[in-house]
Design an enzyme around this catalytic site. Structure first.
Site, PDB file in Angstrom:
ATOM      1  N   ARG A 107       0.886  -1.178   0.000  1.00  0.00           N
ATOM      2  CA  ARG A 107       0.000   0.000   0.000  1.00  0.00           C
ATOM      3  C   ARG A 107       0.914   1.215   0.000  1.00  0.00           C
ATOM      4  O   ARG A 107       1.703   1.416   0.935  1.00  0.00           O
ATOM      5  CB  ARG A 107      -0.909  -0.004   1.226  1.00  0.00           C
ATOM      6  CG  ARG A 107      -1.620   1.322   1.421  1.00  0.00           C
ATOM      7  CD  ARG A 107      -2.719   1.258   2.444  1.00  0.00           C
ATOM      8  NE  ARG A 107      -3.856   0.522   1.917  1.00  0.00           N
ATOM      9  CZ  ARG A 107      -5.085   0.553   2.457  1.00  0.00           C
ATOM     10  NH1 ARG A 107      -5.315   1.287   3.531  1.00  0.00           N
ATOM     11  NH2 ARG A 107      -6.077  -0.125   1.924  1.00  0.00           N
ATOM     12  N   HIS A 134      -7.331   0.723  -6.482  1.00  0.00           N
ATOM     13  CA  HIS A 134      -7.571  -0.120  -5.294  1.00  0.00           C
ATOM     14  C   HIS A 134      -8.245  -1.417  -5.776  1.00  0.00           C
ATOM     15  O   HIS A 134      -9.400  -1.708  -5.468  1.00  0.00           O
ATOM     16  CB  HIS A 134      -8.451   0.623  -4.294  1.00  0.00           C
ATOM     17  CG  HIS A 134      -8.436   0.039  -2.907  1.00  0.00           C
ATOM     18  ND1 HIS A 134      -7.643  -1.037  -2.544  1.00  0.00           N
ATOM     19  CD2 HIS A 134      -9.121   0.382  -1.776  1.00  0.00           C
ATOM     20  CE1 HIS A 134      -7.850  -1.313  -1.267  1.00  0.00           C
ATOM     21  NE2 HIS A 134      -8.730  -0.485  -0.773  1.00  0.00           N
ATOM     22  N   GLN A 137     -10.084  -4.087  -3.425  1.00  0.00           N
ATOM     23  CA  GLN A 137     -11.389  -3.671  -2.922  1.00  0.00           C
ATOM     24  C   GLN A 137     -12.470  -3.931  -3.967  1.00  0.00           C
ATOM     25  O   GLN A 137     -13.550  -4.431  -3.655  1.00  0.00           O
ATOM     26  CB  GLN A 137     -11.353  -2.176  -2.565  1.00  0.00           C
ATOM     27  CG  GLN A 137     -12.649  -1.670  -2.001  1.00  0.00           C
ATOM     28  CD  GLN A 137     -12.945  -2.226  -0.612  1.00  0.00           C
ATOM     29  OE1 GLN A 137     -12.133  -2.110   0.282  1.00  0.00           O
ATOM     30  NE2 GLN A 137     -14.107  -2.842  -0.436  1.00  0.00           N
ATOM     31  N   ASP A 223     -17.326   6.912  -1.472  1.00  0.00           N
ATOM     32  CA  ASP A 223     -16.078   6.757  -0.719  1.00  0.00           C
ATOM     33  C   ASP A 223     -15.812   8.085  -0.018  1.00  0.00           C
ATOM     34  O   ASP A 223     -16.498   9.089  -0.295  1.00  0.00           O
ATOM     35  CB  ASP A 223     -14.954   6.390  -1.713  1.00  0.00           C
ATOM     36  CG  ASP A 223     -13.628   6.055  -1.050  1.00  0.00           C
ATOM     37  OD1 ASP A 223     -13.591   5.869   0.182  1.00  0.00           O
ATOM     38  OD2 ASP A 223     -12.610   5.997  -1.766  1.00  0.00           O
ATOM     39  N   CYS A 263     -16.335   1.295   0.626  1.00  0.00           N
ATOM     40  CA  CYS A 263     -15.164   0.464   0.950  1.00  0.00           C
ATOM     41  C   CYS A 263     -14.763   0.578   2.409  1.00  0.00           C
ATOM     42  O   CYS A 263     -14.078  -0.293   2.927  1.00  0.00           O
ATOM     43  CB  CYS A 263     -14.000   0.815   0.037  1.00  0.00           C
ATOM     44  SG  CYS A 263     -13.369   2.491   0.241  1.00  0.00           S
ATOM     45  N   ARG A 291     -13.376  -8.989   1.605  1.00  0.00           N
ATOM     46  CA  ARG A 291     -11.949  -8.713   1.348  1.00  0.00           C
ATOM     47  C   ARG A 291     -11.136  -9.954   1.724  1.00  0.00           C
ATOM     48  O   ARG A 291     -10.182 -10.314   1.036  1.00  0.00           O
ATOM     49  CB  ARG A 291     -11.472  -7.516   2.201  1.00  0.00           C
ATOM     50  CG  ARG A 291     -12.069  -6.166   1.825  1.00  0.00           C
ATOM     51  CD  ARG A 291     -11.547  -5.650   0.501  1.00  0.00           C
ATOM     52  NE  ARG A 291     -10.110  -5.549   0.439  1.00  0.00           N
ATOM     53  CZ  ARG A 291      -9.391  -4.516   0.895  1.00  0.00           C
ATOM     54  NH1 ARG A 291      -9.989  -3.471   1.408  1.00  0.00           N
ATOM     55  NH2 ARG A 291      -8.064  -4.503   0.784  1.00  0.00           N
TER      56      ARG A 291
HETATM   57  N1  NVA Z   1     -10.042   6.427  -1.441  1.00  0.00           N
HETATM   58  C1  NVA Z   1      -9.646   6.031  -0.094  1.00  0.00           C
HETATM   59  C2  NVA Z   1      -9.863   4.579   0.094  1.00  0.00           C
HETATM   60  C3  NVA Z   1      -9.544   4.075   1.493  1.00  0.00           C
HETATM   61  C4  NVA Z   1      -9.691   2.598   1.628  1.00  0.00           C
HETATM   62  C5  NVA Z   1      -8.202   6.410   0.138  1.00  0.00           C
HETATM   63  O1  NVA Z   1      -7.387   6.236  -0.770  1.00  0.00           O
HETATM   64  O2  NVA Z   1      -7.892   6.888   1.234  1.00  0.00           O
HETATM   65  N1   CP Z   2     -11.199  -0.374   2.447  1.00  0.00           N
HETATM   66  C1   CP Z   2      -9.940  -0.447   2.882  1.00  0.00           C
HETATM   67  O1   CP Z   2      -9.006  -0.651   2.099  1.00  0.00           O
HETATM   68  O2   CP Z   2      -9.781  -0.279   4.224  1.00  0.00           O
HETATM   69  P1   CP Z   2      -8.435  -0.052   5.005  1.00  0.00           P
HETATM   70  O3   CP Z   2      -7.903   1.302   4.617  1.00  0.00           O
HETATM   71  O4   CP Z   2      -8.826  -0.107   6.457  1.00  0.00           O
HETATM   72  O5   CP Z   2      -7.461  -1.130   4.646  1.00  0.00           O
END
Ligand code: NVA
Ligand code: CP
Length: 309
Positions: A107, A134, A137, A223, A263, A291
């Site tokens: 990540r 992502h 997800q 989101d 998500c 997930r």
């Molecule tokens: N769009 C959000 C998703 C979090 C799971 C982010 O990138 O923070």
């Molecule tokens: N939806 C998701 O990826 O959650 P986290 O940021 O908690 O991993």
């Protein structure tokens, strides 16, 4: 031992339709066994390294629990505990880690970081979220849709909110799995024209009004207004996105049996009302649970290859 060709899962478009059909079947099978408390451990003696440069709850727990359930182990590496925080080049980190483990999940920020990692990795690399994508997800989200409503081909997904990493993965999925995404973002937050121009009308339509995007949809999803890494824009975004909250009035525009997904983490009273996320059309807890099952199927596929006809 069978040699499995090296594949990475860097974005939804990394796999084709046939691979998704296979994966959805594996997710179903793996989930069923798990629910019956039947051991399934094809990844015994295998190791997953997880590299987190941003916060996580679901991705961290689902990958670590999933790897353990498959018989393997997971090592969690946070940016601040590793030499990445002291400037070690990502290419060198990839060369080293990938000699020690069987699969890597990252990540991070820009997609180019994960691409550089993958280019120097001897083992499969999975995108656990970047600024641009992502895919894990969306794999879980589409599986959740299929579980509740059947095939997603020909359906309409309404995306209400930011043109962010989640939306990019939905748009890739729409083209691969043949459904349509209705998108409504506030002015100033639209998809870049050089991207939207390339999207076929069969799979993408933009709407100025969020209610119009939700109209007739089979699934309404949203989101956070401010994604990780963009916190400096938070105040401006709260103002600019105020009319883009998914509430009961907006859900009434969608089909009567439409589902709601998010998500997570969610902000009740911002991108979604409590009434919707905690209401009868919401499947966010199934979505979060999936997930786990989806990523177990993904890990199995990347490490072992196809294990079923
Ligand atoms: N769009 C959000 C998703 C979090 C799971 C982010 O990138 O923070
Ligand atoms: N939806 C998701 O990826 O959650 P986290 O940021 O908690 O991993």
């Amino acid at each position: 031992m069978t040699v499995v060709p090296l594949r990475h899962y860097l974005q939804f478009a990394s796999f084709d339709r046939a691979e998704y059909d296979y994966l959805f079947e594996r997710i179903r099978w793996i989930k069923q066994r798990f629910k019956r408390y039947e051991l399934y451990q094809p990844l015994r003696d295998r190791t997953l390294a997880m590299v987190f440069e941003k916060a996580s709850t679901r991705t961290r727990v689902s990958f670590e629990a999933g790897m353990n359930q498959l018989g393997g182990i997971a090592i969690n590496l946070n940016r601040h505990d590793t030499q990445l925080s002291r400037g070690e080049p990502i290419e060198d980190v990839a060369r080293v880690i990938s000699r020690m483990v069987d699969v890597v999940m990252i990540r991070t920020f820009e997609q180019t970081i994960i691409e550089r990692f993958a280019a120097h990795s001897r083992v499969p690399v999975i995108n656990g979220l970047t600024n641009e994508h992502h895919p894990c997800q969306i794999l879980a989200d589409i599986y959740t849709y299929v579980e509740h409503r059947g095939a997603i081909a020909g359906r309409t997904v309404a995306w209400i909110g930011d043109a962010n990493n989640m939306l990019s993965s939905w748009l890739e999925a729409a083209q691969i799995l043949d459904f349509k995404v209705h998108v409504s973002t506030p002015p100033g937050y639209r998809l870049a024209p050089e991207r939207s121009r390339l999207l076929p009308a069969r799979h993408f339509e933009a709407f100025a009004e969020p209610e119009a995007a939700a109209r007739g949809a089979d699934l309404v999803t949203t989101d956070v207004w401010t994604s990780m890494g963009f916190e400096a824009e938070n105040d401006a975004r709260k103002r600019d996105f105020a009319a883009w909250m998914v509430d009961a009035r907006m859900m009434r525009e969608a089909k009567p049996d439409a589902l709601f997904m998010h998500c997570l983490p969610a902000h009740r009273g911002e991108e979604v009302s409590a009434e919707v996320i905690d209401g009868p059309q919401s499947v966010v807890w199934d979505e979060a649970e999936n997930r786990l099952h989806a990523q177990k199927a993904l890990l199995e596929y990347l490490v072992c290859g196809r294990v079923a006809p």
